[in-house]
Each structure stands twice: as C-alpha cells, then as structure tokens.
Design an enzyme around this catalytic site. Sequence first.
Site, PDB file in Angstrom:
ATOM      1  N   TYR A  90      -6.104  -5.300 -28.122  1.00  0.00           N
ATOM      2  CA  TYR A  90      -6.525  -4.618 -29.344  1.00  0.00           C
ATOM      3  C   TYR A  90      -5.702  -5.051 -30.556  1.00  0.00           C
ATOM      4  CZ  TYR A  90      -9.855  -1.456 -27.142  1.00  0.00           C
ATOM      5  OH  TYR A  90     -10.956  -0.935 -26.510  1.00  0.00           O
ATOM      6  N   GLU A 184       0.100   0.946   3.367  1.00  0.00           N
ATOM      7  CA  GLU A 184      -1.074   0.766   2.504  1.00  0.00           C
ATOM      8  C   GLU A 184      -1.620   2.071   1.966  1.00  0.00           C
ATOM      9  OE1 GLU A 184      -5.834  -0.239   3.030  1.00  0.00           O
ATOM     10  OE2 GLU A 184      -4.474  -0.569   4.699  1.00  0.00           O
ATOM     11  N   ASP A 236      -4.483  -0.499   7.506  1.00  0.00           N
ATOM     12  CA  ASP A 236      -5.618  -0.213   8.380  1.00  0.00           C
ATOM     13  C   ASP A 236      -5.862  -1.397   9.313  1.00  0.00           C
ATOM     14  OD1 ASP A 236      -6.119   2.226   7.174  1.00  0.00           O
ATOM     15  OD2 ASP A 236      -7.654   1.435   5.825  1.00  0.00           O
TER      16      ASP A 236
END
Length: 354
Positions: A90, A184, A236
């Site tokens: 910006y 995780e 996982d």
Amino acid sequence: MIEKLRSLGLQILEMVNRGENPYIEIPVRSLSNIVWDEKAGLLRLGESKAKRYFFHVGHARKFMQTMLVAAFCEDLLDENIHTSIRDMYYNLKRTLPGTKENTFDTQDESNPIIVDIETSLNILREQLHLIADRKGVVAGNVVIEDRGDEIDWSKLGSGGWSIPSAVEDIKFKHVDADFILVVEKNAAFERLHEDKFWKKHHCILIGTGGQAARGTRRLIRRLNKEFNLPVYVMTDADSYGWYIYSVIKAGSMNLAHTSELLGTPTAKFIGLSASDIKEYGLENFTIKATERDIKRAKELLNYPWFQHKEWQKEIKLMIKMGKKAELEALSSKGLRFITNNYLPEKLEKRKFLP
C-alpha cells in the site's frame, strides 16, 4: 544488510554513468534450476541467472518495481523499523505522474519482487525488516530477549509464546532442553502444553498450526544449530502431514533460496506413521484418502529425501490402505494417551523415521 542494498544501487548508478543499459541479475526460480544437495540434505537454487534490464519492453516495469522495493527496504533499515509486506504494497502503490499506470496493481506483483531481492542479495526478507503475520507457538524452559524485553517461555500460561515472523534479532539468554518437539496440529500442542509435556520430558514444544511459517522454521533451525538440539516432528499420518515434515527438514521448492537458513536436515519424524494405525489400533478412526492425497503420496515417493527404505514402506502402505489418520485419532485411546503413552514410548525406543 543495508550495505547490500546500497551496493546494488551503486552498481545500477555506475552502469548509468557509463551509458550502459542498467540491469539486475536475479537467480532463476524455476523447477529446472532447483537442485538437491545430497551432502547438505537441502534443496538449493542452481547456478542459472537472468538479467532484468531497464531499457527492455518486457523488463522495464519489473525493473522499476524492484528499485522501489529495494529503496523502501533501505529506508526501513535506516530507520530501524519493521512493517508487513501488505503495508509495503500500500505504501508503494501509486499512479505514475502523467499516466494511468500504477506502480503495483495488486500485491501479487509486489510479493515476487521481494523474493527477487532475497535471491539476488542472498538475504531473508525478515532481515530487510519485512514481516508477515505471526504463526506458530512455543513453550519450554527458555529465556529470550526480544527488543529489550526478557521473556520466559515457561511462564506464559496456556497460550505459550507467539512466534513472530522475524526471529533474527532474538537473543537466547537461557536454554535448558534435551530436544525440540515440533507438532503440526494446534489441538495436539494444546494437549501436550496443558499436560506440561515439555517440562516432564525436558524439551522445547513448538506448534506450527499446519505448514510451518518462515519464522517458525527459522526458530527451529536456530535452536538446532546454535544449541545442538535434536528436532523431532509430529504430523498427521497422511501425505500432506509428511510434506510439512519434509519442508522443515529439507526446505521447499518455492523457497529453495532460503533452505540454508530455514531447513533443518537433521530433523527426524516421530509420528504419526501409516504403520502406527495398526500398531496402536486406530483402524476404526481413519479417514478415507482422497485421490488428491494418493497423488501427493506418489509424488513424495520420488523425493530424494524420502528414498530411505522406511519412508518408502510407510508411503506405499498409506497408498495401499487408501486411508489416512489425524493426530486426534490417538485421543480414541484416551485424552492423555499421546502424552503418557504414545510419545514417551517413541522417545524411549527411539522410533524415528529419518
């Protein structure tokens, strides 16, 4: 770092003064220029480079943008302030006088320019005082100094310490741990933190909340390298969880230029593995693997750092079963099973994957 930016500016100025077409030399970030450094255990950028010229129809806009970002970063370093990559976009976005052209139309234009500067000057954007959103949390018997404040990671209640994007200037005042456990899932971190696993097992507990952010990966790397602490990663039992481990260990294709600072080649995997599904009786708590999961797993089979026979066995087993399991599946054995049984057994028997 500011010297590198100024050196770049002086090089451009010298070309202009000699009447030459000024250019910036930037390493090529395509897959064809990414190599596997087996000795270091890291992904790296190759030797191919490209020149970005000012007097070139296809290069001029990006050349201008590169100079704008480099000058902006010099100001940040000169004033010793930090800002987000969103704020930078910006701040630099404007319409060029006498035209309808903007310096940047979207942030998708400014972000790659930051990476160009990273690769060409061999520095991290965080060292240029450009930061991203915080992601990741840590707890342990560690005391740090951060911007003049002393922070004890063992005394931050249930939240832990929120890992910032830039960890380069953090000073470690006291580190008392035998290893680092990277988890995780936020839920697994919360369970282990509430049970004070890090205190009972003398470790530093880090939660990544999914794919590890750059600041988290850099913190893991610093603790590993500076204090010689082993790193164990828990995700996982699926191809995407294992890829999270892969990125922490060997780096990623997109950030191959930063692997030396973000990768931890000695990291080992502590679970969840495909074999654990049967070993710990989790068959009734699995999830059917999608075609996307299977496709990703087949891709992992070809990664150089997954060529070890144990990893080949685990990945092929997941493909054969067509199933995956989340860390939360361990809660089927009891809410504290992960704290009192699963992890202690893995650590005691040193059941790690390379």
